[in-house]
Design an enzyme around this catalytic site. Structure first.
Site, mmCIF file in Angstrom:
data_model
loop_
_atom_site.group_PDB
_atom_site.id
_atom_site.type_symbol
_atom_site.label_atom_id
_atom_site.label_comp_id
_atom_site.label_asym_id
_atom_site.label_seq_id
_atom_site.Cartn_x
_atom_site.Cartn_y
_atom_site.Cartn_z
ATOM 1 N N ARG A 27 0.845 -1.193 0.000
ATOM 2 C CA ARG A 27 0.000 0.000 0.000
ATOM 3 C C ARG A 27 0.882 1.244 0.000
ATOM 4 O O ARG A 27 1.830 1.347 0.784
ATOM 5 C CB ARG A 27 -0.929 0.008 1.205
ATOM 6 C CG ARG A 27 -1.882 -1.186 1.214
ATOM 7 C CD ARG A 27 -2.842 -1.201 2.371
ATOM 8 N NE ARG A 27 -3.641 -2.415 2.368
ATOM 9 C CZ ARG A 27 -4.546 -2.733 3.286
ATOM 10 N NH1 ARG A 27 -4.768 -1.902 4.301
ATOM 11 N NH2 ARG A 27 -5.220 -3.859 3.208
ATOM 12 N N ARG A 35 2.067 1.188 10.153
ATOM 13 C CA ARG A 35 1.582 1.531 8.817
ATOM 14 C C ARG A 35 2.756 1.480 7.843
ATOM 15 O O ARG A 35 3.503 2.443 7.706
ATOM 16 C CB ARG A 35 0.941 2.923 8.843
ATOM 17 C CG ARG A 35 0.083 3.230 7.631
ATOM 18 C CD ARG A 35 -0.557 4.594 7.777
ATOM 19 N NE ARG A 35 -1.461 4.660 8.886
ATOM 20 C CZ ARG A 35 -2.741 4.283 8.854
ATOM 21 N NH1 ARG A 35 -3.251 3.818 7.727
ATOM 22 N NH2 ARG A 35 -3.507 4.366 9.921
ATOM 23 N N GLU A 60 -6.358 -0.748 15.524
ATOM 24 C CA GLU A 60 -6.970 -1.685 14.587
ATOM 25 C C GLU A 60 -5.990 -2.785 14.180
ATOM 26 O O GLU A 60 -4.834 -2.521 13.859
ATOM 27 C CB GLU A 60 -7.435 -0.938 13.336
ATOM 28 C CG GLU A 60 -8.042 -1.844 12.280
ATOM 29 C CD GLU A 60 -8.174 -1.184 10.916
ATOM 30 O OE1 GLU A 60 -8.250 -1.915 9.922
ATOM 31 O OE2 GLU A 60 -8.175 0.069 10.850
ATOM 32 N N SER A 79 -10.247 -5.840 10.051
ATOM 33 C CA SER A 79 -11.563 -5.369 9.628
ATOM 34 C C SER A 79 -12.271 -6.520 8.936
ATOM 35 O O SER A 79 -11.691 -7.154 8.054
ATOM 36 C CB SER A 79 -11.455 -4.184 8.663
ATOM 37 O OG SER A 79 -11.112 -2.997 9.332
ATOM 38 N N ARG A 132 1.057 -6.174 12.456
ATOM 39 C CA ARG A 132 0.445 -5.537 13.630
ATOM 40 C C ARG A 132 0.281 -6.525 14.778
ATOM 41 O O ARG A 132 0.337 -6.130 15.945
ATOM 42 C CB ARG A 132 -0.905 -4.926 13.245
ATOM 43 C CG ARG A 132 -0.760 -3.729 12.312
ATOM 44 C CD ARG A 132 -2.026 -2.913 12.223
ATOM 45 N NE ARG A 132 -1.828 -1.745 11.356
ATOM 46 C CZ ARG A 132 -2.686 -0.738 11.244
ATOM 47 N NH1 ARG A 132 -3.807 -0.753 11.942
ATOM 48 N NH2 ARG A 132 -2.428 0.278 10.444
#
Length: 441
Positions: A279, A294, A366, A369, A407
């Site tokens: 990403r 991130r 987070e 999801s 993460r």
């Protein structure tokens, strides 16, 4: 993609759904393009029908002409022959004129279709009725918590300070690749690998997902199908030869049914993959620049379910529980949130987020999801299902992280840190670590 018939029938409901996402009404704009397309299609169809009718008349006249002998001396027959030749000439002129008009009408229809597809491709999915309204993450609703953060007898450190002596190397990655990359060495590299392997084994062995090994390069069609293109191309990495690096294995796993009809008896399909994900984080400039939260490249175990409309809500709850099971097995405190309308992803109609406790930040962050996309992606992919001889209908697609490996590594480092700088290895990971119970410098 949205159902244009539903927008025609209930434009106010469509705009109300967009309003819940904080977006302006679009139904009037969509329906104007839809009417333009229908008008152009009708004109093109009428022109083609006219050509077909004229061609039939020419064929009939030619047939009648053949029945008159060429050497006929009967004045009546000769007059009839002249009339038929004149009729054929006139009809051929009309056909030629209609054929000249047809390409323009077809181009008008194609332009209207492209304009309609372009606008529909950039409008997000409408939220489910039970999704709470809200402008941003402040409107999310906490549903439940599991586990209690450990009270440490020392000031907890973040994963960067913990991991650097153990083989977490940002400096070398920065020199070779730039910011938002990391190099893992030794025991910490093995721990990251153990996490991914454990997650795959849990999702396949316990939860019944089928493991799939997929490429990390995909073409436009695949990313269009799951909703990353065209709207979010700035968040993706594009290769010089026309491929995209996948931002998640969801792209490939979901597109395995692209443009296919799946037997209803074979549903649900439950698929999982461990892949590298890429990403650009174009929309996250300045956020989480420290550490592994991130990054441009990270590993993730993805879950995808393909099911019928009747079972998608049930499948969504099940998928979320499968993601939660990873955190429970690792004994990591977490909470489950129902995202509000303003914080959901583009393709989702309902999303649960799992947030894991990070002692180094003294907050929940987070880590997964899980989204139900309804038939939104299926319409973009033309993915349908059929039971026996019944008419086809679009499937429902769901996706979720089970989990983001990087993460999860962060969470293990911070929650299992010891006062002496070492990190205890969670019990479920020790078999993957050759029996190692502690990471130390």
């Amino acid at each position: 993609m949205h159902d244009i018939r539903a927008i025609r029938e209930t434009p106010d409901a469509f705009d109300a759904g967009l309003a819940r996402r904080g977006l302006p009404p679009r139904a009037a704009e969509v329906l104007e393009l839809d009417q333009r397309l229908r008008t152009a299609l009708t004109a093109a169809q009428n022109a083609q029908a006219q050509i077909n009718a004229l061609s039939r008349d020419i064929g009939q006249a030619m047939g009648n002409l053949k029945r008159i002998p060429e050497d006929a001396h009967d004045p009546v027959q000769e007059e009839h022959r002249r009339e038929l030749l004149e009729k054929i000439d006139a009809l051929q002129v009309d056909v030629a004129a209609a054929k000249l008009d047809l390409p323009d009408q077809e181009q008008a229809a194609e332009a209207a279709r492209a304009a309609l597809d372009d606008i529909l491709a950039t409008i997000p999915n409408l939220p489910a009725d039970d999704v709470p309204d809200g402008a941003d993450e402040a409107g999310n609703v906490e549903l439940r918590r599991w586990g209690t953060p450990v009270a440490m007898s020392f000031a907890p450190r973040d994963h960067v300070d913990i991991g650097t002596p153990l083989g977490l190397d940002f400096e070398t990655a920065g020199l070779l690749s730039g910011t938002r990359f990391s190099v893992l060495r030794g025991q910490i590299a093995r721990l990251e690998r153990a996490l991914g392997q454990f997650m795959l084994d849990l999702q396949t062995g316990t939860h019944g997902y089928t493991e799939v090994n997929v490429p990390v390069l995909a073409r436009d069609k695949a990313l269009y199908g799951t909703g990353q293109l065209p709207k979010f191309k700035e968040d993706l990495f594009h290769t010089t030869d026309g491929f995209w690096l996948i931002p998640t294995a969801e792209v490939y796993l979901t597109n395995l049914i692209n443009d296919r009809i799946v037997d209803t008896e074979s549903l649900p399909l439950r698929l999982t993959a461990l892949t590298a994900c890429f990403r650009s984080e174009a929309g996250a400039s300045g956020r989480d620049t420290r550490g592994m939260i991130r990054q441009h490249q990270f590993n993730k175990v993805e879950m995808v379910s393909i099911t019928t409309p009747e079972h998608s809500n049930e499948e969504h709850e099940r998928m979320t529980e499968c993601a939660e099971a990873v955190l429970k097995a690792l004994e990591l405190p977490f909470r489950t949130l129902l995202l509000c309308t303003g914080d959901m992803g583009f393709s989702a109609r309902k999303t649960y987020d799992l947030e894991v406790w990070l002692p180094g930040q003294q907050t929940y962050r987070e880590i997964s999801s899980c989204s139900n996309c309804g038939d939104f992606q299926a319409r973009r992919m033309n993915a349908r299902t059929r039971a026996r001889e019944k008419q086809t209908r679009f499937v429902h697609t769901l996706n979720g992280s089970g989990l983001a490996v990087g993460r999860t590594l962060v969470a293990v480092l911070e929650n299992y840190q010891q006062a002496d700088g070492s990190v205890a290895v969670p019990a479920v990971l020790q078999p993957y670590m050759g029996g190692l119970t502690r990471l130390s410098a």
